[in-house]
Design a protein around this motif. Structure first.
Motif, PDB file in Angstrom:
ATOM      1  N   TYR A 244      25.045   8.301 -16.455  1.00 49.67           N
ATOM      2  CA  TYR A 244      24.309   6.952 -16.657  1.00 49.67           C
ATOM      3  C   TYR A 244      24.224   6.239 -15.060  1.00 49.67           C
ATOM      4  CZ  TYR A 244      24.886   7.315 -21.420  1.00 49.67           C
ATOM      5  OH  TYR A 244      24.590   8.031 -23.008  1.00 49.67           O
ATOM      6  N   GLU A 247      20.576   7.483 -11.957  1.00 47.73           N
ATOM      7  CA  GLU A 247      19.322   6.713 -11.655  1.00 47.73           C
ATOM      8  C   GLU A 247      19.799   5.569 -10.808  1.00 47.73           C
ATOM      9  OE1 GLU A 247      17.028   4.999 -14.814  1.00 47.73           O
ATOM     10  OE2 GLU A 247      18.649   4.112 -15.831  1.00 47.73           O
ATOM     11  N   GLU A 248      20.756   5.123 -10.728  1.00 43.55           N
ATOM     12  CA  GLU A 248      20.889   3.989  -9.809  1.00 43.55           C
ATOM     13  C   GLU A 248      20.952   4.077  -8.385  1.00 43.55           C
ATOM     14  OE1 GLU A 248      21.103   0.957 -11.730  1.00 43.55           O
ATOM     15  OE2 GLU A 248      21.111   2.146 -13.413  1.00 43.55           O
ATOM     16  N   GLY A 250      18.396   6.072  -7.332  1.00 35.23           N
ATOM     17  CA  GLY A 250      17.031   5.641  -6.988  1.00 35.23           C
ATOM     18  C   GLY A 250      16.662   4.519  -7.194  1.00 35.23           C
ATOM     19  N   LEU A 251      17.355   3.896  -7.783  1.00 34.40           N
ATOM     20  CA  LEU A 251      16.952   2.395  -7.959  1.00 34.40           C
ATOM     21  C   LEU A 251      17.337   1.321  -6.925  1.00 34.40           C
ATOM     22  CD1 LEU A 251      17.398   1.948 -11.964  1.00 34.40           C
ATOM     23  CD2 LEU A 251      15.399   2.072 -10.639  1.00 34.40           C
TER      24      LEU A 251
END
Length: 327
Positions: A244, A247-248, A250-251
């Protein structure tokens, strides 16, 4: 040991092992420590209201059996049926309160077990004081030593084990989408707590070496099973961190290095200890707060994926913003 200091020594004998056990329980929560105030509330519930409720209702429900039966059968009914049901239900009340009032703290099955174990340790501490004082008054120092060894050391984790099972059922229910799981898991957890408690009391009532070792085997088998569940849940939580939080990066919420650290409780601790050595307490504390927020973000994203609820979505956005601002 004298009558003058029996109470003080009983309090110390009950309290010191509990402090050690509580420390181990707190340490087991590796990815997201529960709020200290809520852990303290759970512990105090077990120590005061639950203990008083158990004392009252055990006496109330046992009284008819002592009137109708001889003392030995009445003691068996009280210990095998009434006490396990009354005590586990009294302890469970705070866990259901957490489910309804602070459910956002139940992010994984481990959280429920931690709260349950804290309740159990509070209850055990007060109950042990009463047993120790009673043992001294009846059998002197030798009787006191035996009861302290049995209740404080050999079976010192029993109440933590029982109520951890209730907490496990409640946490599983909170994190499931299945209606039947949500209804049955708390009941099965409470039922398992009562069953373990009843078996222990019956085994100790037997009074023989065989029943003692049966109780010892069953109780410590339960402790080992609980430890195995904790290990499996920690492995599962590690997978959640990896899944989970990926993706943080990339963000821009987390760096690639931080993402690598946050997946492992051991790496987190080593990183924080290096910060403590090189930059001091403030850096150590801030890194702990940031890792806690990372774990909370992973748990909230998982809940959002399961339930698609607005509260989780809002929490995810807030946590992302907080992590970016604190970087």
């Amino acid at each position: 040991m004298t009558a003058d200091n029996a109470l003080l020594l009983s309090i110390l004998a009950a309290g010191l092992p509990v402090l050690a056990y509580v420390g181990l329980i707190y340490w087991a929560d590796r990815y997201e420590k529960e709020p200290l105030w809520l852990l303290a509330a759970a512990f105090l519930w077990g120590a005061i209201p639950a203990a008083l409720l158990a004392l009252l209702f055990n006496a109330l429900f046992s009284a008819p059996f002592y009137l109708l039966l001889d003392s030995r059968p009445a003691e068996l009914v009280s210990g095998a049926i009434i006490a396990p049901v009354v005590e586990e239900m009294a302890k469970a009340l705070i866990l259901f309160a957490i489910l309804f009032l602070w459910r956002h703290e139940l992010n994984s099955p481990l959280d429920g077990m931690i709260y349950g174990a804290m309740v159990g340790m509070g209850f055990a501490m007060v109950e042990n004081v009463l047993y120790y004082v009673s043992a001294f008054s009846e059998n002197g120092a030798s009787g006191w030593n035996t009861v302290v060894l049995m209740r404080g050391i050999i079976f010192g984790l029993n109440h933590a084990l029982y109520t951890a099972l209730t907490g496990l059922g409640i946490a599983i229910a909170h994190n499931s989408r299945n209606v039947w799981v949500r209804v049955l898991a708390p009941l099965l957890g409470l039922g398992a707590a009562i069953a373990f408690h009843a078996f222990h009391n019956v085994a100790m009532f037997g009074g023989s070496a065989l029943t003692f070792f049966a109780g010892l085997t069953f109780d410590w088998g339960g402790v080992l099973l609980t430890l195995a569940i904790i290990v499996l849940v920690l492995m599962q939580e590690r997978r959640w961190m990896k899944e989970y939080l990926a993706e943080e990066v990339g963000l821009g919420t987390l760096s690639a290095e931080e993402y690598g650290l946050v997946q492992s409780a051991a790496r987190r601790n080593r990183h924080r200890l290096r910060l403590l050595y090189r930059k001091g307490v403030r850096a150590y504390w801030r890194s702990g707060q940031r890792f806690h927020a990372c774990s909370e973000l992973a748990y909230r994203k998982r809940r959002q994926a399961l339930f698609a609820d607005e509260a989780s979505a809002t929490a995810v956005m807030q946590l992302r913003r907080s992590l970016v601002e604190s970087a």
